[in-house]
Design a protein around this motif. Sequence first.
Motif, PDB file in Angstrom:
ATOM      1  N   ARG A 138       0.814  -1.217   0.000  1.00  0.00           N
ATOM      2  CA  ARG A 138       0.000   0.000   0.000  1.00  0.00           C
ATOM      3  C   ARG A 138       0.850   1.272   0.000  1.00  0.00           C
ATOM      4  NH1 ARG A 138      -3.783  -1.437  -2.508  1.00  0.00           N
ATOM      5  NH2 ARG A 138      -4.697   0.627  -2.044  1.00  0.00           N
ATOM      6  N   GLN A 139       2.122   1.134  -0.342  1.00  0.00           N
ATOM      7  CA  GLN A 139       3.010   2.280  -0.465  1.00  0.00           C
ATOM      8  C   GLN A 139       3.106   2.694  -1.931  1.00  0.00           C
ATOM      9  OE1 GLN A 139       4.476   3.743   2.354  1.00  0.00           O
ATOM     10  NE2 GLN A 139       3.089   2.291   3.350  1.00  0.00           N
ATOM     11  N   VAL A 140       3.378   3.982  -2.170  1.00  0.00           N
ATOM     12  CA  VAL A 140       3.533   4.456  -3.539  1.00  0.00           C
ATOM     13  C   VAL A 140       4.756   3.798  -4.171  1.00  0.00           C
ATOM     14  CG1 VAL A 140       4.043   6.454  -4.990  1.00  0.00           C
ATOM     15  CG2 VAL A 140       2.393   6.650  -3.129  1.00  0.00           C
ATOM     16  N   ALA A 141       4.531   3.130  -5.279  1.00  0.00           N
ATOM     17  CA  ALA A 141       5.621   2.451  -5.981  1.00  0.00           C
ATOM     18  C   ALA A 141       6.321   3.385  -6.954  1.00  0.00           C
ATOM     19  CB  ALA A 141       5.083   1.230  -6.727  1.00  0.00           C
ATOM     20  N   LEU A 142       5.540   4.260  -7.621  1.00  0.00           N
ATOM     21  CA  LEU A 142       6.129   5.182  -8.594  1.00  0.00           C
ATOM     22  C   LEU A 142       5.169   6.329  -8.865  1.00  0.00           C
ATOM     23  CD1 LEU A 142       8.575   5.601 -10.521  1.00  0.00           C
ATOM     24  CD2 LEU A 142       7.279   4.393 -12.280  1.00  0.00           C
ATOM     25  N   ASP A 143       5.699   7.550  -8.874  1.00  0.00           N
ATOM     26  CA  ASP A 143       4.853   8.720  -9.121  1.00  0.00           C
ATOM     27  C   ASP A 143       5.392   9.621 -10.230  1.00  0.00           C
ATOM     28  OD1 ASP A 143       7.056   9.886  -7.960  1.00  0.00           O
ATOM     29  OD2 ASP A 143       5.977  10.745  -6.249  1.00  0.00           O
ATOM     30  N   HIS A 144       6.390   9.119 -10.973  1.00  0.00           N
ATOM     31  CA  HIS A 144       6.955   9.905 -12.077  1.00  0.00           C
ATOM     32  C   HIS A 144       7.531   8.947 -13.112  1.00  0.00           C
ATOM     33  CE1 HIS A 144      10.423   8.908  -9.571  1.00  0.00           C
ATOM     34  NE2 HIS A 144      11.160   9.064 -10.669  1.00  0.00           N
ATOM     35  N   ASP A 145       7.670   9.411 -14.354  1.00  0.00           N
ATOM     36  CA  ASP A 145       8.301   8.602 -15.394  1.00  0.00           C
ATOM     37  C   ASP A 145       9.780   8.441 -15.050  1.00  0.00           C
ATOM     38  OD1 ASP A 145       6.005   8.366 -17.151  1.00  0.00           O
ATOM     39  OD2 ASP A 145       6.294  10.494 -17.616  1.00  0.00           O
ATOM     40  N   GLU A 146      10.232   7.187 -14.966  1.00  0.00           N
ATOM     41  CA  GLU A 146      11.601   6.983 -14.491  1.00  0.00           C
ATOM     42  C   GLU A 146      12.592   6.590 -15.592  1.00  0.00           C
ATOM     43  OE1 GLU A 146      11.911   3.884 -11.590  1.00  0.00           O
ATOM     44  OE2 GLU A 146      10.956   2.369 -12.830  1.00  0.00           O
ATOM     45  N   TYR A 147      12.144   6.557 -16.851  1.00  0.00           N
ATOM     46  CA  TYR A 147      13.047   6.152 -17.922  1.00  0.00           C
ATOM     47  C   TYR A 147      13.926   7.284 -18.461  1.00  0.00           C
ATOM     48  CZ  TYR A 147      14.776   3.720 -22.042  1.00  0.00           C
ATOM     49  OH  TYR A 147      15.592   3.139 -22.984  1.00  0.00           O
ATOM     50  N   PRO A 148      13.468   8.547 -18.501  1.00  0.00           N
ATOM     51  CA  PRO A 148      14.259   9.620 -19.138  1.00  0.00           C
ATOM     52  C   PRO A 148      15.678   9.749 -18.583  1.00  0.00           C
ATOM     53  CG  PRO A 148      12.046  10.397 -18.715  1.00  0.00           C
ATOM     54  CD  PRO A 148      12.172   9.062 -18.020  1.00  0.00           C
ATOM     55  N   ARG A 149      16.576  10.146 -19.470  1.00  0.00           N
ATOM     56  CA  ARG A 149      17.977  10.380 -19.110  1.00  0.00           C
ATOM     57  C   ARG A 149      18.319  11.832 -19.465  1.00  0.00           C
ATOM     58  NH1 ARG A 149      17.539   5.223 -21.173  1.00  0.00           N
ATOM     59  NH2 ARG A 149      18.546   3.543 -19.979  1.00  0.00           N
ATOM     60  N   PRO A 150      17.989  12.772 -18.593  1.00  0.00           N
ATOM     61  CA  PRO A 150      18.205  14.190 -18.908  1.00  0.00           C
ATOM     62  C   PRO A 150      19.668  14.565 -19.080  1.00  0.00           C
ATOM     63  CG  PRO A 150      17.591  13.896 -16.596  1.00  0.00           C
ATOM     64  CD  PRO A 150      17.381  12.582 -17.261  1.00  0.00           C
ATOM     65  N   GLU A 151      20.566  13.719 -18.600  1.00  0.00           N
ATOM     66  CA  GLU A 151      21.995  14.009 -18.707  1.00  0.00           C
ATOM     67  C   GLU A 151      22.566  13.628 -20.077  1.00  0.00           C
ATOM     68  OE1 GLU A 151      21.615   9.740 -17.550  1.00  0.00           O
ATOM     69  OE2 GLU A 151      20.612  11.623 -17.021  1.00  0.00           O
ATOM     70  N   THR A 152      21.738  13.100 -20.957  1.00  0.00           N
ATOM     71  CA  THR A 152      22.187  12.647 -22.281  1.00  0.00           C
ATOM     72  C   THR A 152      22.870  13.777 -23.068  1.00  0.00           C
ATOM     73  OG1 THR A 152      20.410  11.013 -22.395  1.00  0.00           O
ATOM     74  CG2 THR A 152      21.420  11.654 -24.466  1.00  0.00           C
ATOM     75  N   THR A 153      23.940  13.421 -23.764  1.00  0.00           N
ATOM     76  CA  THR A 153      24.654  14.378 -24.623  1.00  0.00           C
ATOM     77  C   THR A 153      24.838  13.775 -26.011  1.00  0.00           C
ATOM     78  OG1 THR A 153      26.839  13.499 -24.050  1.00  0.00           O
ATOM     79  CG2 THR A 153      25.947  15.245 -22.631  1.00  0.00           C
ATOM     80  N   MET A 154      25.113  14.612 -26.993  1.00  0.00           N
ATOM     81  CA  MET A 154      25.391  14.132 -28.342  1.00  0.00           C
ATOM     82  C   MET A 154      26.623  13.233 -28.343  1.00  0.00           C
ATOM     83  SD  MET A 154      23.318  14.810 -30.858  1.00  0.00           S
ATOM     84  CE  MET A 154      24.305  14.819 -32.367  1.00  0.00           C
ATOM     85  N   GLU A 155      27.604  13.584 -27.547  1.00  0.00           N
ATOM     86  CA  GLU A 155      28.818  12.778 -27.495  1.00  0.00           C
ATOM     87  C   GLU A 155      28.504  11.365 -26.995  1.00  0.00           C
ATOM     88  OE1 GLU A 155      33.299  12.781 -25.508  1.00  0.00           O
ATOM     89  OE2 GLU A 155      31.809  14.274 -24.891  1.00  0.00           O
ATOM     90  N   ALA A 156      27.701  11.271 -25.955  1.00  0.00           N
ATOM     91  CA  ALA A 156      27.349   9.957 -25.422  1.00  0.00           C
ATOM     92  C   ALA A 156      26.535   9.151 -26.431  1.00  0.00           C
ATOM     93  CB  ALA A 156      26.567  10.124 -24.121  1.00  0.00           C
ATOM     94  N   LEU A 157      25.600   9.822 -27.115  1.00  0.00           N
ATOM     95  CA  LEU A 157      24.785   9.123 -28.114  1.00  0.00           C
ATOM     96  C   LEU A 157      25.652   8.626 -29.272  1.00  0.00           C
ATOM     97  CD1 LEU A 157      21.686  11.502 -28.249  1.00  0.00           C
ATOM     98  CD2 LEU A 157      21.690   9.134 -27.431  1.00  0.00           C
ATOM     99  N   SER A 158      26.619   9.426 -29.674  1.00  0.00           N
ATOM    100  CA  SER A 158      27.455   9.068 -30.824  1.00  0.00           C
ATOM    101  C   SER A 158      28.330   7.854 -30.555  1.00  0.00           C
ATOM    102  CB  SER A 158      28.326  10.253 -31.229  1.00  0.00           C
ATOM    103  OG  SER A 158      29.307  10.517 -30.235  1.00  0.00           O
TER     104      SER A 158
END
Length: 411
Positions: A201-221
Amino acid sequence: MAEAYIIDAVRTPRGRGKKGKGSLTEIHPQELLAQTLNCLAERGGIERGQVEDVVVGVVSQVGEQGGNIARNAVLAAGWPIEVPGVSLNRFCGSGLQAVNFAAMGVMSGMHELVVGGGVESMSRVPMGSDQSGSDGHNPLLAAKHFQVPQGISADLIATLEGFTREELDRFALESQQKAAVAQRENRFARSLFPVVDPVTRQVALDHDEYPRPETTMEALSQLQPAFAELGAKPVGPNGETMDEMALRIYPQAGQMKHQHTAGNSSGIVDGAAAVLLASDGYVRSHGLKARARIRAISTHGEEPLIMLTAPAETARKALRKAGMEVGDIDLWEINEAFATVPLQTIRTLGVDPARVNVNGGAIALGHPLGATGAMLLGTALDELERRGLATALVTLCIAGGQGVATIIERV
């Protein structure tokens, strides 16, 4: 034809879709959907027993997601046993198709109050769990229409369109950046509700947890192409590879360029969503306030090997039905199955990129297969209200060469 009004739309947060790593992995998909249904009923202010059907999209209909999850979720939610439920599979378009079928019931005059939505627990019922492959392992069908995994199709489209790796990665980065802004400004708050663990009965999740805001073009490349090895796999009777078979059908591509990676493709997540639809008579007689109406719906099929190009023509069909032009749509939600899909749709239709996926998409947020379409509709409606705009078009590509689209208009 009668009108179908959207009373409300709700969704769970998207949880990471790897067993033991995501916050929703310990919650049965029936329970995810049951909580979604109850949240929708509470926010919509309706009597549950008056819902005439619950139409639910789910792709992997096996194991915990088998046995008609729509009906089982209705029962798990504690709704009156008189409320029926039906499950459907139009692959990635299932959630939006469920909403469209629910709307059709209202627009035909046969239903007054219906729920459409979707669910997918990709951590508990992974892709491929039904062991059907792309064609049900039917050699006669394969001889007529050879189908490849969607990643091969995505790379083929990018090759044909001339999209560079940098363009695909740039689109992915912008998806992450837009999703980060949307989360920071609580743009998803209207539809999103916290999922509770039914045991603790506890909150398991209250926000989207997949995004990676720290992503950079260098990391993607630096990420390696995800489908090059698969494309080199021999599958034909003469040792022909998937890439060779694709290029035999599309020789104009020249040479396959594998450019899609884990960074510019959609994420694997768990989640559920639901939309409440009602007739004009029901809205008036029960004092409800409609948020929007369904303006037009459409589906379309295209060549099954290339598979992912249907959103453009599907959108055109919906626009024709609505008597609208591309420029009449204020906001577009084009599912980011792979970066090439929205890029190809934008180019083909001449859509203003500034109107597309303004809060990010499945590359950043994740793509819970059967639930995604219903989620996108709710996201579009929330953003129309936030910006004071009128119309939105939601469309998704679908395995096997299909597309589904819905145009909504605020009232």
